[in-house]
Design a protein around this motif. Structure first.
Motif, short mmCIF file in Angstrom:
data_model
loop_
_atom_site.label_atom_id
_atom_site.label_comp_id
_atom_site.label_asym_id
_atom_site.label_seq_id
_atom_site.Cartn_x
_atom_site.Cartn_y
_atom_site.Cartn_z
N LEU A 1 5.91 81.90 65.25
CA LEU A 1 4.51 81.54 65.52
C LEU A 1 3.76 81.21 64.24
CD1 LEU A 1 3.60 84.12 68.30
CD2 LEU A 1 4.03 81.67 68.58
N LYS A 2 4.07 81.91 63.15
CA LYS A 2 3.41 81.64 61.87
C LYS A 2 3.70 80.23 61.37
CE LYS A 2 3.47 86.39 60.14
NZ LYS A 2 4.06 87.28 59.10
N GLN A 3 4.81 79.67 61.80
CA GLN A 3 5.22 78.34 61.32
C GLN A 3 4.59 77.19 62.12
OE1 GLN A 3 6.97 78.34 58.50
NE2 GLN A 3 6.92 80.56 58.68
N LEU A 4 3.91 77.51 63.23
CA LEU A 4 3.35 76.47 64.09
C LEU A 4 2.24 75.70 63.37
CD1 LEU A 4 3.07 78.16 67.59
CD2 LEU A 4 4.82 76.60 66.75
N GLU A 5 2.27 74.40 63.51
CA GLU A 5 1.26 73.55 62.89
C GLU A 5 0.10 73.28 63.84
OE1 GLU A 5 1.32 72.15 59.76
OE2 GLU A 5 3.15 73.22 59.23
N GLY A 6 0.41 73.08 65.12
CA GLY A 6 -0.62 72.73 66.10
C GLY A 6 -1.05 73.93 66.91
N GLU A 7 -1.82 73.65 67.95
CA GLU A 7 -2.31 74.71 68.83
C GLU A 7 -1.23 75.22 69.77
OE1 GLU A 7 -5.45 76.20 69.08
OE2 GLU A 7 -5.75 75.25 67.14
N ASN A 8 -0.52 74.30 70.44
CA ASN A 8 0.49 74.67 71.41
C ASN A 8 1.77 73.87 71.17
OD1 ASN A 8 -1.37 76.31 72.75
ND2 ASN A 8 -2.04 74.65 74.05
N VAL A 9 2.90 74.53 71.40
CA VAL A 9 4.19 73.87 71.33
C VAL A 9 5.00 74.37 72.51
CG1 VAL A 9 6.33 73.64 70.00
CG2 VAL A 9 4.15 73.73 68.80
N SER A 10 5.68 73.46 73.19
CA SER A 10 6.52 73.85 74.32
C SER A 10 7.94 73.41 74.04
CB SER A 10 6.04 73.20 75.61
OG SER A 10 4.75 73.66 75.93
N TYR A 11 8.91 74.21 74.50
CA TYR A 11 10.31 73.83 74.39
C TYR A 11 11.08 74.53 75.50
CZ TYR A 11 11.41 78.36 72.26
OH TYR A 11 11.58 79.70 72.04
N VAL A 12 12.28 74.06 75.76
CA VAL A 12 13.13 74.66 76.78
C VAL A 12 14.15 75.55 76.09
CG1 VAL A 12 14.82 74.19 78.60
CG2 VAL A 12 12.84 72.69 78.33
N ASP A 13 14.19 76.82 76.50
CA ASP A 13 15.16 77.76 75.96
C ASP A 13 16.54 77.33 76.45
OD1 ASP A 13 16.93 79.98 75.62
OD2 ASP A 13 15.21 81.34 75.54
N GLU A 14 17.44 77.04 75.50
CA GLU A 14 18.77 76.52 75.86
C GLU A 14 19.60 77.56 76.61
OE1 GLU A 14 20.68 74.90 72.43
OE2 GLU A 14 18.98 73.60 71.97
N GLU B 1 6.27 78.31 76.13
CA GLU B 1 5.06 77.77 75.50
C GLU B 1 4.66 78.70 74.36
OE1 GLU B 1 0.48 76.46 76.49
OE2 GLU B 1 1.73 77.23 78.09
N LEU B 2 4.50 78.12 73.19
CA LEU B 2 4.09 78.88 72.02
C LEU B 2 2.66 78.50 71.67
CD1 LEU B 2 7.25 78.40 69.78
CD2 LEU B 2 6.72 80.31 71.28
N ILE B 3 1.86 79.49 71.40
CA ILE B 3 0.47 79.26 71.03
C ILE B 3 0.29 79.79 69.61
CG2 ILE B 3 -1.93 79.82 71.56
CD1 ILE B 3 -1.01 80.19 74.49
N ALA B 4 -0.18 78.93 68.74
CA ALA B 4 -0.36 79.31 67.34
C ALA B 4 -1.32 80.49 67.23
CB ALA B 4 -0.89 78.12 66.53
N PRO B 5 -1.00 81.42 66.35
CA PRO B 5 -1.88 82.58 66.17
C PRO B 5 -3.13 82.20 65.38
CG PRO B 5 -0.11 82.68 64.58
CD PRO B 5 0.17 81.49 65.47
N THR B 6 -4.17 82.97 65.59
CA THR B 6 -5.33 82.80 64.73
C THR B 6 -5.03 83.56 63.44
OG1 THR B 6 -6.39 84.75 65.67
CG2 THR B 6 -6.94 82.62 66.66
N MET B 7 -5.65 83.12 62.37
CA MET B 7 -5.38 83.75 61.09
C MET B 7 -6.70 84.12 60.43
SD MET B 7 -3.37 82.40 57.71
CE MET B 7 -4.67 81.27 57.26
#
Length: 155
Positions: free
Chosen positions: A119-132, A139-145
Motif C-alpha cells: 500500500l505504501k508503494q501506491l501512486e494513485g488513489e485506487n488500484v485493482s488487480y486479480v489475485d492469480e 482493490e487497493l486503496i492508497a493510505p493517507t500519510m
C-alpha cells in the motif's frame, strides 16, 4: 530551581495526577526560564530515564522480598499503597492447537506487514488487480500519510 527534583524531594502525599501536573509545571518553568539548553536537558533526561529503569528493575526483586516479609497483602509505606500480588503465568507452547493458532497469527501478521508495504508503494488513489491464486478481484486503496516531527535520542 534545578531542572529535576532530587530523590526524596517530591512531596509524598500527592496523588498520581498531582505528581504528573507537578512534573509538567516544573518542565514548563525550565522551558520558560530560558536559562537551559533544552536539547541538552532532554538528552540528559533520556539518560536518566534509562538509568532509573535499569536501577528500578535491579532493585525490584530485593524490594519484593522486603514487602513480603511484612506478611501483609496490602499496606501503606512512605505514603504509598503497596500490595503484594500474585499472578498466574501460563505457558501454552506444549499444546499443538495453540502452536498451530499461534503460527497462523504470526503468518497473518507477516501478511499484514507485506500488505502495508504494498500500500505504501501506491501512486494513485485506487488500484485493482486479480489475485492469480484465488481469482478474486482485489482493490487497493492508497493510505493517507501524515508527517510527524519528533526527535530520536540514541544512547
Amino acid at each position: 530551581m534545578g531542572i529535576i527534583k532530587p530523590i526524596g524531594a517530591l512531596e509524598r502525599g500527592i496523588t498520581k495526577d498531582e505528581l504528573v501536573a507537578l512534573g509538567e509545571a516544573d518542565a514548563q518553568a525550565v522551558i520558560d526560564s530560558g536559562q537551559y539548553d533544552l536539547l541538552k536537558v532532554y538528552v540528559e533526561m533520556k539518560r536518566y530515564e534509562l538509568y532509573l529503569k535499569a536501577a528500578m528493575d535491579k532493585i525490584r526483586d530485593a524490594a519484593l522480598v522486603v514487602a513480603q516479609e511484612t506478611g501483609l497483602k496490602s499496606f501503606n509505606y512512605a505514603e504509598a499503597q503497596v500490595t503484594n500480588t500474585q499472578r498466574r503465568v501460563y505457558h501454552f507452547e506444549q499444546d499443538p492447537t495453540w502452536r498451530s493458532l499461534h503460527e497462523t497469527l504470526e503468518y497473518q501478521k507477516s501478511r499484514l506487514k507485506n500488505h502495508e508495504e504494498t500500500l505504501k508503494q501506491l501512486e494513485g488513489e485506487n488500484v485493482s488487480y486479480v489475485d492469480e491464486e484465488t481469482g478474486e478481484l482485489i482493490e487497493l486503496i492508497a493510505p493517507t500519510m501524515e508527517v510527524v516531527e519528533s526527535i530520536m535520542v540514541k544512547l
